[in-house]
Design a protein around this motif. Structure first.
Motif, short mmCIF file in Angstrom:
data_model
loop_
_atom_site.label_atom_id
_atom_site.label_comp_id
_atom_site.label_asym_id
_atom_site.label_seq_id
_atom_site.Cartn_x
_atom_site.Cartn_y
_atom_site.Cartn_z
N MET A 6 2.22 -9.83 -3.34
CA MET A 6 1.73 -9.45 -2.01
C MET A 6 2.44 -10.22 -0.90
SD MET A 6 -2.37 -8.94 -2.67
CE MET A 6 -2.62 -8.39 -0.97
N GLY A 7 3.49 -10.94 -1.24
CA GLY A 7 4.28 -11.63 -0.23
C GLY A 7 3.67 -12.90 0.31
N THR A 8 2.61 -13.40 -0.34
CA THR A 8 1.91 -14.58 0.17
C THR A 8 2.31 -15.87 -0.54
OG1 THR A 8 0.08 -14.14 -1.33
CG2 THR A 8 -0.07 -13.21 0.89
N ARG A 9 3.15 -15.79 -1.57
CA ARG A 9 3.52 -16.98 -2.36
C ARG A 9 5.03 -17.00 -2.59
NH1 ARG A 9 -1.05 -15.10 -6.61
NH2 ARG A 9 -2.90 -16.02 -5.64
N PRO A 10 5.82 -17.11 -1.54
CA PRO A 10 7.28 -17.01 -1.72
C PRO A 10 7.85 -18.10 -2.61
CG PRO A 10 6.71 -17.71 0.52
CD PRO A 10 5.44 -17.27 -0.13
N LYS A 11 7.39 -19.34 -2.45
CA LYS A 11 7.95 -20.42 -3.28
C LYS A 11 7.56 -20.23 -4.74
CE LYS A 11 8.24 -25.43 -3.89
NZ LYS A 11 8.11 -25.26 -5.36
N GLU A 12 6.28 -19.94 -4.97
CA GLU A 12 5.81 -19.75 -6.35
C GLU A 12 6.55 -18.59 -7.02
OE1 GLU A 12 3.96 -20.10 -3.72
OE2 GLU A 12 2.31 -21.54 -4.07
N LEU A 67 9.79 -6.17 -10.26
CA LEU A 67 8.95 -6.91 -9.32
C LEU A 67 8.21 -5.91 -8.44
CD1 LEU A 67 8.07 -9.63 -8.05
CD2 LEU A 67 10.08 -9.44 -6.55
N ILE A 68 6.89 -5.96 -8.48
CA ILE A 68 6.06 -5.03 -7.72
C ILE A 68 5.56 -5.71 -6.45
CG2 ILE A 68 4.01 -3.56 -7.74
CD1 ILE A 68 6.19 -2.70 -9.69
N GLY A 69 5.80 -5.08 -5.32
CA GLY A 69 5.27 -5.56 -4.05
C GLY A 69 4.04 -4.77 -3.67
N LYS A 103 13.25 -4.07 -7.71
CA LYS A 103 12.16 -4.28 -6.77
C LYS A 103 11.52 -2.94 -6.42
CE LYS A 103 14.34 -6.56 -3.48
NZ LYS A 103 14.55 -7.41 -2.27
N ILE A 104 10.18 -2.88 -6.54
CA ILE A 104 9.45 -1.67 -6.19
C ILE A 104 8.40 -2.03 -5.14
CG2 ILE A 104 8.06 0.25 -7.01
CD1 ILE A 104 9.22 -0.08 -9.75
N PRO A 105 8.69 -1.83 -3.87
CA PRO A 105 7.69 -2.09 -2.83
C PRO A 105 6.72 -0.92 -2.72
CG PRO A 105 9.76 -1.41 -1.83
CD PRO A 105 10.01 -1.45 -3.32
N LEU A 106 5.44 -1.24 -2.60
CA LEU A 106 4.41 -0.21 -2.48
C LEU A 106 3.87 -0.20 -1.06
CD1 LEU A 106 2.47 -0.87 -5.82
CD2 LEU A 106 4.36 0.73 -5.41
N ALA A 107 3.62 0.99 -0.55
CA ALA A 107 3.14 1.11 0.83
C ALA A 107 1.71 0.61 0.97
CB ALA A 107 3.24 2.56 1.29
N GLU A 108 0.93 0.67 -0.11
CA GLU A 108 -0.45 0.21 -0.07
C GLU A 108 -0.73 -0.71 -1.24
OE1 GLU A 108 -3.58 3.01 -1.17
OE2 GLU A 108 -2.03 4.48 -1.65
N ASN A 109 -1.77 -1.52 -1.09
CA ASN A 109 -2.18 -2.42 -2.15
C ASN A 109 -2.97 -1.64 -3.19
OD1 ASN A 109 -3.10 -4.45 -3.77
ND2 ASN A 109 -4.17 -5.59 -2.17
N LEU A 110 -2.41 -1.48 -4.36
CA LEU A 110 -3.07 -0.73 -5.43
C LEU A 110 -3.93 -1.62 -6.32
CD1 LEU A 110 -0.16 1.62 -6.61
CD2 LEU A 110 -1.92 2.04 -4.88
N GLY A 111 -4.04 -2.90 -5.95
CA GLY A 111 -4.80 -3.83 -6.78
C GLY A 111 -3.99 -4.28 -7.98
N CYS A 112 -4.57 -5.22 -8.73
CA CYS A 112 -3.86 -5.75 -9.91
C CYS A 112 -3.52 -4.66 -10.92
CB CYS A 112 -4.70 -6.84 -10.57
SG CYS A 112 -4.95 -8.31 -9.56
N PRO A 113 -4.49 -3.88 -11.39
CA PRO A 113 -4.15 -2.89 -12.43
C PRO A 113 -3.29 -1.75 -11.91
CG PRO A 113 -6.45 -2.67 -11.78
CD PRO A 113 -5.95 -3.92 -11.13
N GLY A 114 -3.53 -1.31 -10.67
CA GLY A 114 -2.72 -0.22 -10.14
C GLY A 114 -1.27 -0.63 -9.94
#
Length: 280
Positions: free
Chosen positions: A1-7, A26-28, A44-55
Motif C-alpha cells: 500500500m506504499g506505506t512501508r518503503p524501507k521495509e 509486487l502488488i500495489g 509490478k501490478i498497481p491496483l486502482a483500488e484497495n482489494l484487501g489482503c486476499p483480493g
C-alpha cells in the motif's frame, strides 16, 4: 500500500539474495508503485483500488499461475523479511518430497527471534520450534501449491481482511491436502497488534461468521460462534472494540457470505486428531 518503503526495499533485497531464482510479482493495493525501484525481473501490478489482503493476493496468484509455469507460490507481507538465503530452495524441496503437501507455513519471529504465541498455528503453543502437520497457517509468510489452488480455488476476496487464511486452510484440508508448519523457515516480522487496524474488530467478527456459514456443517455453526463470542467477551478490554465486534457479528449474520460448501465430517475428525477441531 506504499506505506512501508524501507521495509519493502529490505524484503525485496532478501528475496533477491535467495539461492534459487524466482519470478516476483509486487502488488500495489491502491498505490501506483511508481516510487518503488525494482529490477526487470520483478513484475509490478498497481491496483486502482484497495482489494484487501486476499483480493490483492489473488491478482498476484493469477499473474503467476495462469502462465502454467509455476508449481509453488510464496507469499510475503511487505513488512516481513527473509533472514536466510535458502528459503525458496527448502520450500521447493518440501513440495517435491510430498505430492499432497498443499500449504507450508513459516515461523514468524520478531527482530529478537521471539515468536509470539498467537503466531504459532497450534492450540498448545508452548514450543514454536515444534513443526509438523497443522490445521492453520499465518498469512504473513507461507507457500502454496498451485495444483492445490487449482482444486480449492483462490483466496476469499470478499473477506478483505481477517480469517481468509482459515477459509483457505479448511478448503485445503477438506480436499485431502496437508498443511505443514516449518519452524526452520523464518519470516522476520515486527511485533504488532492486529487491533491497530481501525476495522479489526468488525472484520474479525463478520468474517468469522461468514467462515462458519461457508465451511462448517450446520450443527457446528452455533458451537463455533458461541465459543468465539465467549472468548471475545472475556479477552476484549475495549468497550468500543466490543461494540464494533458485535456490529460485525450482526453484519456477518445478515449479509451474503459467498457460496457455501461445508467441510466433510471426516475433515472435522481429521482436524480434531491434529489437535484443533473446527470449533476453536
Amino acid at each position: 500500500m506504499g506505506t512501508r518503503p524501507k521495509e519493502l526495499a529490505d524484503l525485496l533485497a532478501s528475496v533477491a539474495r535467495q539461492d534459487v531464482p524466482a519470478k516476483v510479482v509486487l502488488i500495489g493495493n491502491a498505490t501506483p508503485l511508481t516510487d518503488v525501484i525494482v529490477g526487470d525481473d520483478v513484475l509490478k501490478i498497481p491496483l486502482a483500488e484497495n482489494l484487501g489482503c486476499p483480493g490483492g493476493r489473488n491478482v498476484g496468484l493469477r499473474a503467476l499461475c495462469e502462465a502454467g509455469e509455476v508449481d509453488v507460490v510464496v507469499e510475503l507481507d511487505d513488512d516481513g523479511l527473509l533472514i536466510a538465503d535458502d528459503v525458496f530452495r527448502r520450500v521447493g524441496q518440501l513440495f517435491a518430497g510430498e505430492a499432497k503437501l498443499g500449504i507450508v507455513g513459516f515461523r514468524v519471529a520478531d527482530e529478537h527471534g521471539h515468536t509470539e504465541r498467537r503466531w504459532i498455528p497450534r492450540l498448545r503453543a508452548d514450543d514454536p520450534m515444534r513443526g509438523g502437520p497443522v490445521t492453520a497457517f499465518l498469512g504473513g509468510g507461507h507457500a502454496l501449491s498451485v495444483p492445490m489452488l487449482g482444486q480449492t480455488g483462490l483466496w476469499p476476496a470478499e473477506f478483505f481482511f481477517g480469517h481468509e487464511e482459515s477459509d483457505l486452510a479448511w478448503r485445503c484440508l477438506d480436499a485431502g491436502w496437508k498443511i505443514s508448519y516449518e519452524p526452520e523457515l523464518v519470516l522476520r516480522h515486527p511485533r504488532t497488534s492486529p487491533a491497530r487496524h481501525a476495522t479489526h474488530y468488525r472484520y474479525t467478527a463478520r468474517n468469522r461468521v461468514w467462515l462458519a456459514r461457508r465451511r462448517l456443517p450446520w450443527p457446528l455453526v452455533p458451537v463455533y460462534l458461541g465459543v468465539w463470542m465467549l472468548l471475545t467477551v472475556v479477552r476484549t478490554r475495549s468497550p468500543g472494540g466490543l461494540r464494533a465486534w458485535f456490529g460485525g457479528f450482526r453484519e456477518g449474520m445478515r449479509t451474503p457470505c459467498g457460496p457455501r460448501k461445508a467441510m466433510k465430517w471426516r475433515t472435522v475428525w481429521r482436524m480434531t486428531r491434529l489437535g484443533r477441531p473446527p470449533i476453536l
